[in-house]
Scaffold this active site. Structure first.
Site, PDB file in Angstrom:
ATOM      1  N   GLY A  11      50.437  55.363  47.681  1.00  0.00           N
ATOM      2  CA  GLY A  11      50.702  54.691  46.594  1.00  0.00           C
ATOM      3  C   GLY A  11      51.400  55.207  45.189  1.00  0.00           C
ATOM      4  N   PHE A  12      51.241  54.530  44.417  1.00  0.00           N
ATOM      5  CA  PHE A  12      51.847  55.156  43.231  1.00  0.00           C
ATOM      6  C   PHE A  12      51.105  56.158  42.396  1.00  0.00           C
ATOM      7  CE2 PHE A  12      51.030  54.059  38.264  1.00  0.00           C
ATOM      8  CZ  PHE A  12      52.109  54.768  37.751  1.00  0.00           C
ATOM      9  N   ASP A  32      46.668  57.072  54.367  1.00  0.00           N
ATOM     10  CA  ASP A  32      47.181  56.003  53.752  1.00  0.00           C
ATOM     11  C   ASP A  32      47.086  54.766  54.877  1.00  0.00           C
ATOM     12  OD1 ASP A  32      48.434  53.638  52.259  1.00  0.00           O
ATOM     13  OD2 ASP A  32      48.501  55.141  50.677  1.00  0.00           O
ATOM     14  N   ASN A 100      32.235  56.624  53.318  1.00  0.00           N
ATOM     15  CA  ASN A 100      32.700  57.425  54.297  1.00  0.00           C
ATOM     16  C   ASN A 100      33.530  58.812  53.857  1.00  0.00           C
ATOM     17  OD1 ASN A 100      32.181  55.607  56.665  1.00  0.00           O
ATOM     18  ND2 ASN A 100      34.505  54.873  56.491  1.00  0.00           N
ATOM     19  N   TYR A 146      37.408  43.631  42.902  1.00  0.00           N
ATOM     20  CA  TYR A 146      37.843  44.876  42.494  1.00  0.00           C
ATOM     21  C   TYR A 146      36.943  45.743  41.461  1.00  0.00           C
ATOM     22  CZ  TYR A 146      41.322  48.526  40.589  1.00  0.00           C
ATOM     23  OH  TYR A 146      41.811  49.915  40.320  1.00  0.00           O
ATOM     24  N   THR A 176      48.388  52.486  33.525  1.00  0.00           N
ATOM     25  CA  THR A 176      49.232  53.630  33.831  1.00  0.00           C
ATOM     26  C   THR A 176      50.714  53.087  34.489  1.00  0.00           C
ATOM     27  OG1 THR A 176      47.360  55.034  34.007  1.00  0.00           O
ATOM     28  CG2 THR A 176      49.423  55.997  34.952  1.00  0.00           C
ATOM     29  N   ARG A 187      52.099  43.483  38.209  1.00  0.00           N
ATOM     30  CA  ARG A 187      51.511  44.217  37.007  1.00  0.00           C
ATOM     31  C   ARG A 187      52.556  44.201  35.924  1.00  0.00           C
ATOM     32  NH1 ARG A 187      48.597  49.682  39.214  1.00  0.00           N
ATOM     33  NH2 ARG A 187      50.128  49.438  40.651  1.00  0.00           N
TER      34      ARG A 187
HETATM   35  N1  UDP Z   1      50.945  39.825  32.322  1.00  0.00           N
HETATM   36  C1  UDP Z   1      51.910  39.136  31.524  1.00  0.00           C
HETATM   37  N2  UDP Z   1      52.741  38.600  32.285  1.00  0.00           N
HETATM   38  C2  UDP Z   1      53.270  39.215  33.598  1.00  0.00           C
HETATM   39  C3  UDP Z   1      52.360  39.911  33.958  1.00  0.00           C
HETATM   40  C4  UDP Z   1      51.167  40.494  33.331  1.00  0.00           C
HETATM   41  O1  UDP Z   1      51.584  38.550  30.514  1.00  0.00           O
HETATM   42  O2  UDP Z   1      54.171  38.756  33.991  1.00  0.00           O
HETATM   43  C5  UDP Z   1      49.890  40.384  31.227  1.00  0.00           C
HETATM   44  C6  UDP Z   1      48.528  40.111  31.916  1.00  0.00           C
HETATM   45  O3  UDP Z   1      47.792  38.777  31.787  1.00  0.00           O
HETATM   46  C7  UDP Z   1      47.603  41.054  31.448  1.00  0.00           C
HETATM   47  C8  UDP Z   1      48.499  42.225  30.935  1.00  0.00           C
HETATM   48  O4  UDP Z   1      49.711  41.543  31.058  1.00  0.00           O
HETATM   49  O5  UDP Z   1      47.167  40.436  30.281  1.00  0.00           O
HETATM   50  C9  UDP Z   1      48.377  43.321  31.892  1.00  0.00           C
HETATM   51  O6  UDP Z   1      48.420  42.884  33.216  1.00  0.00           O
HETATM   52  P1  UDP Z   1      48.484  43.892  34.639  1.00  0.00           P
HETATM   53  O7  UDP Z   1      48.641  43.008  35.757  1.00  0.00           O
HETATM   54  O8  UDP Z   1      49.422  44.830  34.481  1.00  0.00           O
HETATM   55  O9  UDP Z   1      47.031  44.869  34.232  1.00  0.00           O
HETATM   56  P2  UDP Z   1      45.518  44.298  34.007  1.00  0.00           P
HETATM   57  O10 UDP Z   1      45.352  42.913  33.663  1.00  0.00           O
HETATM   58  O11 UDP Z   1      44.902  44.793  35.351  1.00  0.00           O
HETATM   59  O12 UDP Z   1      45.272  45.478  32.938  1.00  0.00           O
END
Ligand code: UDP
Length: 323
Positions: A11-12, A32, A100, A146, A176, A187
């Site tokens: 993974g990342f 993995d 585990n 999660y 990150t 993300r």
């Molecule tokens: N987000 C957004 N447009 C996208 C993807 C994510 O505005 O195309 C927003 C999402 O709603 C969140 C923030 O960016 O408020 C970070 O989202 P991410 O999924 O990276 O991480 P997490 O929500 O778990 O912090």
């Protein structure tokens, strides 16, 4: 030379940790099941005698022969898109997988570090979030699979420490970014940069006033490494306190990439936290750690990485995401 088992190795975060442990002169066993990881992320290590890879699902019994000094448990889907697609696997890897690996650590008398997350704070009512805050999490919301798995992970890790005297560490990882993030994991960093590279509008969820604080991968790996080498058992936040709204962030990406596209607004996903910023007093005091890479510098590097991908990768990942 120490021997380390790193789960989620493809993974990342896991693959960057493999690189760091190899660079430190250790022997690395990567593990993995490749549900969300990509073997390409660690292929460059395969020729090394100090690197081994096991294609294995840690929610099934884990056996690794021989000596082991460290276990780093980084196997888990880690983006909202992933854990909405595979919710049961997400719950299992955080709960059964952790169980585990704690058992394995006991057998080997190894030190174990587990990857927790800022998601244990949920939609936080305390700002910035320090490690003493208990969080505001919905157990039954879409992110619950999660968040609760990670909260269970912390709980059982502390129980193994207190009850069995196991040598444990818990890192709470804040958002990150860096190379090897999947373009289709939803993300925000790969989403916005991918959109800019494909000439699409950038999709801001909600009105973009929600905040995040982004940490560059090298800073994150340094914090995790220092925590493992410390003797601190309680959870520690590792993240960059430099907070931005998602709307400002989208504007930053437009400037960085020089795209002519505009920002469009989409509905805010359920339980999307409104603000997030780590209090890193503990990391500063206990680990002597703080982030070194400014967002403008880190984003340039990650943009170069995404630009270096082939057109096929850029569009294939996008098609997978849409389906
Ligand atoms: N987000 C957004 N447009 C996208 C993807 C994510 O505005 O195309 C927003 C999402 O709603 C969140 C923030 O960016 O408020 C970070 O989202 P991410 O999924 O990276 O991480 P997490 O929500 O778990 O912090």
């Amino acid at each position: 030379m120490k021997k380390a088992l790193i789960t989620g190795a493809a993974g990342f975060l896991g693959s960057h940790l493999c690189d760091r442990f190899i660079a430190e002169g250790h022997h690395v066993i990567g593990m993995d099941n490749l549900i969300t990881g990509d073997i390409k992320n660690i292929e460059h290590l395969f020729h090394l005698e100090r690197f081994e890879f096991f294609h294995h699902d840690v929610t099934k019994f884990v056996h690794v022969p021989g000596r082991m000094d460290y276990i780093l448990h980084f196997a888990s889907p880690a983006s909202p898109i992933d854990y909405l697609k595979i919710p049961i696997e997400t719950l299992k890897v955080g709960s059964l997988g952790t169980l585990n690996l704690l058992g394995l650590a006991r057998d080997h008398k190894a030190r174990i570090l587990v990857a927790s997350t800022s998601e244990v704070y949920g939609d936080p009512l305390v700002h910035p979030q320090n490690e003493d805050y208990y969080g505001n999490v919905s157990p039954i919301g879409p992110r619950g699979v999660y968040d609760e798995a990670k909260r269970f992970m912390e709980s059982i890790t502390m129980a193994y420490h207190r009850h069995h005297g196991l040598d444990t560490r818990i890192v709470r990882i804040f958002n990150t970014y860096g190379s090897r993030m999947r373009l289709n994991d939803g993300r925000v960093v790969p989403a916005f940069i991918g959109q800019a590279l494909r000439g699409e509008d950038l999709t801001v969820f909600g009105d973009g006033s929600q905040t995040r604080s982004f940490t560059y991968i090298d800073d994150q790996v340094e914090g995790i490494y220092r925590l493992l080498m410390s003797d601190h058992v309680e959870p520690i936040n590792i993240g960059n306190p430099d907070e931005t709204t998602i709307l400002e962030f989208a504007e930053e990406i437009i400037k960085l990439t020089g795209t002519n596209q505009k920002i469009i607004f989409k509905p805010l996903p359920k339980d999307d936290p409104l603000q997030r910023q780590p209090d890193i007093t503990r990391a500063r005091e206990i680990l002597g750690w703080e982030p070194k890479v400014h967002r403008s510098e880190g984003l340039k590097k990650v943009y170069e990485y995404f630009k270096s991908l082939s057109q096929d990768e850029l569009y294939q990942a996008h098609r997978d995401f849409q389906s």
